[in-house]
Structure formats: structure tokens, C-alpha cells
Design a protein around this motif. Structure first.
Motif, short mmCIF file in Angstrom:
data_model
loop_
_atom_site.label_atom_id
_atom_site.label_comp_id
_atom_site.label_asym_id
_atom_site.label_seq_id
_atom_site.Cartn_x
_atom_site.Cartn_y
_atom_site.Cartn_z
N PHE A 1 2.79 33.67 39.73
CA PHE A 1 3.04 33.49 38.37
C PHE A 1 2.04 32.95 37.58
O PHE A 1 1.68 33.17 36.54
N TYR A 2 1.44 32.03 38.22
CA TYR A 2 0.15 31.20 37.70
C TYR A 2 -1.04 31.62 38.43
O TYR A 2 -1.12 31.21 39.67
N TRP A 3 -2.28 31.99 37.87
CA TRP A 3 -3.50 32.34 38.41
C TRP A 3 -4.48 32.34 37.57
O TRP A 3 -4.31 32.12 36.44
N ARG A 4 -5.86 32.42 38.29
CA ARG A 4 -6.82 32.55 37.61
C ARG A 4 -7.83 33.45 38.27
O ARG A 4 -8.02 33.40 39.44
N LEU A 5 -8.54 34.29 37.79
CA LEU A 5 -9.57 35.26 38.14
C LEU A 5 -10.95 34.63 38.05
O LEU A 5 -11.29 34.28 37.06
N VAL A 6 -11.56 34.50 39.23
CA VAL A 6 -12.97 34.05 38.77
C VAL A 6 -13.87 35.33 39.32
O VAL A 6 -13.65 35.94 40.37
N GLN A 7 -14.83 35.52 38.47
CA GLN A 7 -15.54 36.59 38.76
C GLN A 7 -17.23 36.11 38.84
O GLN A 7 -17.27 35.43 37.72
N ASP A 8 -17.75 36.48 39.68
CA ASP A 8 -19.50 36.11 39.75
C ASP A 8 -19.63 34.76 39.53
O ASP A 8 -20.49 34.08 39.08
N GLY A 9 -18.70 33.85 40.24
CA GLY A 9 -18.83 32.53 40.15
C GLY A 9 -18.22 31.55 38.94
O GLY A 9 -18.45 30.49 38.65
N HIS A 10 -17.64 32.46 38.09
CA HIS A 10 -17.20 31.93 36.69
C HIS A 10 -15.72 32.37 36.39
O HIS A 10 -15.24 33.51 36.74
N ALA A 11 -14.68 31.29 35.79
CA ALA A 11 -13.60 31.63 35.47
C ALA A 11 -13.65 32.72 34.35
O ALA A 11 -14.25 32.48 33.35
N GLU A 12 -13.13 33.95 34.52
CA GLU A 12 -13.00 34.93 33.71
C GLU A 12 -11.70 35.13 32.83
O GLU A 12 -11.62 35.33 31.79
N LEU A 13 -10.46 34.89 33.59
CA LEU A 13 -9.33 34.97 32.84
C LEU A 13 -8.19 34.56 33.59
O LEU A 13 -8.26 34.15 34.87
N ALA A 14 -7.03 33.80 32.94
CA ALA A 14 -6.14 33.05 33.84
C ALA A 14 -4.64 33.65 33.20
O ALA A 14 -4.59 34.15 32.07
N SER A 15 -3.65 33.43 33.97
CA SER A 15 -2.25 33.82 33.62
C SER A 15 -2.13 33.22 32.13
O SER A 15 -1.28 33.68 31.29
N PHE A 16 -2.59 31.88 31.75
CA PHE A 16 -2.25 31.13 30.55
C PHE A 16 -2.95 32.10 29.48
O PHE A 16 -2.57 31.87 28.24
N ASP A 17 -3.95 33.19 29.79
CA ASP A 17 -4.53 33.83 28.55
C ASP A 17 -3.44 34.96 28.17
O ASP A 17 -3.72 35.62 27.36
N HIS A 18 -2.49 35.40 28.95
CA HIS A 18 -1.80 36.58 28.71
C HIS A 18 -0.90 36.46 27.28
O HIS A 18 -0.39 35.33 27.08
N GLN A 19 -1.03 37.66 26.68
CA GLN A 19 -0.48 37.83 25.34
C GLN A 19 -1.27 36.71 24.24
O GLN A 19 -0.64 36.54 23.14
N LYS A 20 -2.23 35.89 24.59
CA LYS A 20 -3.01 35.23 23.55
C LYS A 20 -3.83 36.12 22.71
O LYS A 20 -4.51 37.16 23.49
N LYS A 21 -4.05 35.96 21.39
CA LYS A 21 -5.05 36.70 20.67
C LYS A 21 -6.37 36.04 20.49
O LYS A 21 -7.54 36.72 20.55
N TYR A 22 -6.46 34.53 20.41
CA TYR A 22 -7.73 33.87 20.35
C TYR A 22 -8.82 34.55 19.46
O TYR A 22 -9.83 34.77 19.66
N GLY A 23 -8.30 35.17 18.25
CA GLY A 23 -9.01 35.56 17.18
C GLY A 23 -9.85 37.21 17.44
O GLY A 23 -10.55 37.82 16.75
N LEU A 24 -9.10 37.85 18.72
CA LEU A 24 -9.42 38.95 19.00
C LEU A 24 -8.61 40.11 18.12
O LEU A 24 -7.51 39.72 17.62
N ALA B 1 -6.36 42.36 19.25
CA ALA B 1 -5.14 42.43 19.98
C ALA B 1 -4.93 41.43 20.93
O ALA B 1 -5.95 40.86 21.54
N PRO B 2 -3.95 40.93 21.24
CA PRO B 2 -3.43 40.19 22.32
C PRO B 2 -4.04 40.53 23.81
O PRO B 2 -4.17 41.95 23.79
N ILE B 3 -4.47 39.76 24.60
CA ILE B 3 -4.96 39.96 25.83
C ILE B 3 -3.85 40.55 26.72
O ILE B 3 -2.68 39.67 26.76
N ASP B 4 -3.90 41.66 27.48
CA ASP B 4 -2.93 41.64 28.48
C ASP B 4 -3.79 41.42 29.70
O ASP B 4 -4.24 42.17 30.35
N ALA B 5 -3.56 40.01 30.21
CA ALA B 5 -4.19 39.74 31.45
C ALA B 5 -3.52 40.34 32.84
O ALA B 5 -4.41 40.58 33.48
#
Length: 138
Positions: A45-68, A70-74
């Protein structure tokens, strides 16, 4: 070595598929299922993707828009990034109950445990399994 940790050792060098879980998402969650090619499954349920040594995306980002636009489909993003990767290692943190899947050469999926709640469930092909809050207490 604990039996659970031994079972995690068996997940080395198997491929994974990440799928969106049908469980309704609450704030901060983005339920995903991970199918290992040996038949093991992990629901998280709760997770974070780390890519190339950096946090890229987390479950907490799902369906957030952050000024984008469209909402993020994490769920879709993590599935696209990780499906087909080879699991090189699964690390279990005794202090927190967190799991870290080391995938391919540059990816990690950190799966978080929060006490009192089954944040992840792992089922092995032999029918045994663990819940995040139980594994931590062993």
C-alpha cells in the motif's frame, strides 16, 4: 537465519510484474501487487520508487496534480518502470518492518510498514506468508 529471511533469499534472480491492485486507495496509498516469476506475490500500500539513486515517485503522489496537466497515476508509472525487471535482492529491516526490493541495476522499490496496520502482505508459492506488522515483531 529466520525462516522468513531465508524465503526472501529465494527471490533473487526472478523477474517481477507490477499490477495495480483493486483495493480502494486512501490518502497516501496506491495499492499495487507484485508477482514474482516463482509464484510469490506481494501486496503493498505504501511504497517509494528509487531510480538511479534518487527518489522518483511514491504512493503518496498517487492522484496528486502538483500543478501538472493531469493527476499522477503512480500505479501505472511504477508498473511501467518495474515490470520485467529482475529482483536482485529483497532486504528486510527488522527495526521498521520495511522491505526493499533491489531491481535490475538502477531501481529499488521501498515498501513501507506502519505499525498496527498491515501495510504489505507477502505470500510464497508453498502457501506460507507474512504480514508487515507480524514480520517486524518476530
Amino acid at each position: 537465519m529466520r525462516p522468513f529471511v531465508r524465503k526472501l533469499e529465494e527471490l533473487k534472480n526472478v523477474s517481477i510484474e507490477v499490477v495495480a491492485d483493486d483495493t480502494p486507495d486512501e490518502e497516501g496509498t496506491a495499492a499495487i501487487g507484485i508477482k514474482f516469476s516463482d509464484g510469490t506475490t506481494l501486496q503493498a500500500f505504501y511504497w517509494r520508487l528509487v531510480q538511479d539513486g534518487h527518489a522518483e515517485l511514491a504512493s503518496f503522489d498517487h492522484q496528486k496534480k502538483y500543478g501538472l496537466p493531469a493527476p499522477i497515476d503512480a500505479k501505472k508509472h511504477v508498473s511501467t518502470r518495474l515490470t520485467g525487471k529482475i529482483c536482485r535482492n529483497v532486504q528486510f529491516d527488522d527495526a521498521t518492518g520495511d522491505l526493499t526490493l533491489v531491481l535490475g541495476e538502477t531501481s529499488k522499490l521501498q515498501v513501507f510498514n506502519f505499525t498496527g496496520y498491515e501495510s504489505w502482505t507477502l505470500r510464497f508459492p508453498d502457501g506460507t506468508g507474512e504480514y508487515s506488522n507480524y514480520a517486524q515483531s518476530q
